[in-house]
Design an enzyme around this catalytic site. Structure first.
Site, PDB file in Angstrom:
ATOM      1  N   ASP A   1      -4.292  -7.093  -7.480  1.00  0.00           N
ATOM      2  CA  ASP A   1      -5.713  -7.322  -7.767  1.00  0.00           C
ATOM      3  C   ASP A   1      -5.953  -7.058  -9.259  1.00  0.00           C
ATOM      4  OD1 ASP A   1      -6.950  -7.710  -4.946  1.00  0.00           O
ATOM      5  OD2 ASP A   1      -5.584  -6.028  -4.742  1.00  0.00           O
TER       6      ASP A   1
ATOM      7  N   HIS B   1       0.841  -1.205   0.000  1.00  0.00           N
ATOM      8  CA  HIS B   1       0.000   0.000   0.000  1.00  0.00           C
ATOM      9  C   HIS B   1       0.880   1.260   0.000  1.00  0.00           C
ATOM     10  CE1 HIS B   1      -2.838  -2.808   2.284  1.00  0.00           C
ATOM     11  NE2 HIS B   1      -3.590  -2.406   1.292  1.00  0.00           N
TER      12      HIS B   1
ATOM     13  N   ARG C   1      -4.388  -9.810   4.559  1.00  0.00           N
ATOM     14  CA  ARG C   1      -4.904 -11.075   5.103  1.00  0.00           C
ATOM     15  C   ARG C   1      -3.786 -12.024   5.550  1.00  0.00           C
ATOM     16  NH1 ARG C   1      -8.697  -9.989   0.946  1.00  0.00           N
ATOM     17  NH2 ARG C   1     -10.861  -9.954   1.676  1.00  0.00           N
TER      18      ARG C   1
HETATM   19  P1  AMP Z   1      -6.753  -3.314  -0.224  1.00  0.00           P
HETATM   20  O1  AMP Z   1      -6.510  -2.537   1.029  1.00  0.00           O
HETATM   21  O2  AMP Z   1      -6.391  -4.762  -0.124  1.00  0.00           O
HETATM   22  O3  AMP Z   1      -8.120  -3.062  -0.807  1.00  0.00           O
HETATM   23  O4  AMP Z   1      -5.718  -2.746  -1.290  1.00  0.00           O
HETATM   24  C1  AMP Z   1      -5.662  -1.379  -1.624  1.00  0.00           C
HETATM   25  C2  AMP Z   1      -4.802  -1.216  -2.855  1.00  0.00           C
HETATM   26  O5  AMP Z   1      -3.481  -1.696  -2.596  1.00  0.00           O
HETATM   27  C3  AMP Z   1      -5.345  -2.024  -4.049  1.00  0.00           C
HETATM   28  O6  AMP Z   1      -5.208  -1.251  -5.230  1.00  0.00           O
HETATM   29  C4  AMP Z   1      -4.431  -3.224  -4.063  1.00  0.00           C
HETATM   30  O7  AMP Z   1      -4.303  -3.823  -5.346  1.00  0.00           O
HETATM   31  C5  AMP Z   1      -3.108  -2.621  -3.604  1.00  0.00           C
HETATM   32  N1  AMP Z   1      -2.234  -3.670  -3.061  1.00  0.00           N
HETATM   33  C6  AMP Z   1      -2.569  -4.631  -2.152  1.00  0.00           C
HETATM   34  N2  AMP Z   1      -1.526  -5.449  -1.935  1.00  0.00           N
HETATM   35  C7  AMP Z   1      -0.519  -5.029  -2.738  1.00  0.00           C
HETATM   36  C8  AMP Z   1       0.827  -5.478  -2.979  1.00  0.00           C
HETATM   37  N3  AMP Z   1       1.335  -6.537  -2.369  1.00  0.00           N
HETATM   38  N4  AMP Z   1       1.583  -4.789  -3.865  1.00  0.00           N
HETATM   39  C9  AMP Z   1       1.063  -3.706  -4.512  1.00  0.00           C
HETATM   40  N5  AMP Z   1      -0.182  -3.230  -4.325  1.00  0.00           N
HETATM   41  C10 AMP Z   1      -0.973  -3.878  -3.457  1.00  0.00           C
END
Ligand code: AMP
Length: 283
Positions: free
Chosen positions: A152, A37, A189
């Site tokens: 994602d 993030h 997660r």
């Molecule tokens: P989330 O909080 O899981 O909804 O993720 C928020 C944003 O961070 C989304 O655009 C995800 O694709 C991105 N994201 C989550 N994990 C990663 C990662 N390991 N590397 C790069 N971006 C990520």
């Protein structure tokens, strides 16, 4: 960093910045932030005058109530990290302010095949929920650039389509997946895995990497079957392993002249659903 709980208040603040010709980069998240993030925040910081982030665990996108209830929350830590990474404004709304009329609404966004494939198939209604919240957040923040993670992959395609549907002026910037040293894609997660599970979890990256190495020499069906067998042997319950055209997400029986392919997987380990993908270019 200024923290807003009220959507109207952050809208007004960002409107004032826009009047001063400041560019706005936006990073929507569900919190429990990790380096993946923060990479998005740093990139937004490098490319914009103002960086906005949201932390909102969106109930509309969870098709599994237990997953929603167990979603990790580390808000104090998140705030510290966001400040360090160069975030200027944070939206921390409650459910009522995002969905004044409730979030149980009929499907409204025409996502075509993305709706029913892969994540869409295994998480019915998930992408409608994603679209609902991103639509609302885009109306609140109205950014120039929207920062998303390749982790994602299908979600990026869905949001690209959403921006067209809603006529948004924003452009999408996609950052590569940040990984732990053993290859496991960083994910909020991951903290729900036991020590034992954490050791097994990189297998999901390893099978994708094997597909990458072998894609020129073996048919996709064989590579997918082998990957499922390997994941199952480690203890994963596999939703899918797919090899698809990166542009369309059409599953490939043969490479069929495709230049860029994406190998994607989703599987449960200890009730934790992990997803990952690798883009394979220049075939
Ligand atoms: P989330 O909080 O899981 O909804 O993720 C928020 C944003 O961070 C989304 O655009 C995800 O694709 C991105 N994201 C989550 N994990 C990663 C990662 N390991 N590397 C790069 N971006 C990520």
């Amino acid at each position: 960093m200024i923290i807003f709980k009220e959507p109207d208040a952050i809208s007004k603040s960002l409107f004032a910045k826009r009047q001063l010709n400041k560019s706005i980069g936006f990073v929507p998240t569900m919190g429990a932030l990790h380096a993946g993030h923060l990479q998005l925040i740093s990139q937004a910081h490098a490319q914009n005058d103002v960086v906005a982030c949201s932390i909102f665990v969106n109930p509309a996108q969870f098709n599994d109530q237990a997953d929603f209830e167990k979603y990790p929350s580390t808000i104090e830590r998140d705030i510290r990290h966001l400040e360090e990474a160069g975030c200027d404004v944070l939206l921390l709304p409650d459910v009522k302010s995002i969905y004044p009329n409730g979030f149980h609404q009929p499907q409204v966004y025409d996502l075509g095949a993305l709706e029913t494939r892969l994540e869409g198939h295994y998480r019915p209604g998930h992408f409608q929920g994603v679209c609902r919240v991103v639509h609302r957040l885009m109306n609140i923040v109205n950014p120039d650039k929207l920062y998303l993670g390749q982790k994602d992959f299908q979600q990026c395609m869905v949001i690209q389509r959403l921006l067209k549907i809603i006529g948004s002026r924003a452009t999408i910037v996609i950052s590569p997946t940040l990984r732990e040293p053993d290859g496991l894609a960083m994910s909020s997660r991951n903290v729900r895995l036991s020590q034992e599970g954490r050791k097994k979890a990189p297998a999901i990256f390893q099978i994708l990497d094997e597909i990458r190495k072998n894609i020129r020499d073996y048919p996709p069906a064989m590579l997918k079957a082998e990957a499922v067998t390997k994941l199952s042997a480690v203890g994963f319950k596999v939703d899918y392993v797919e090899i698809a055209a990166a542009e369309t997400l059409d599953a490939l029986d043969t490479l069929n002249g495709a230049k860029t392919v994406v190998a994607l997987a989703a599987a449960y380990l200890e009730e934790v659903r992990l997803i990952d993908n690798i883009i394979i270019r220049d075939l």
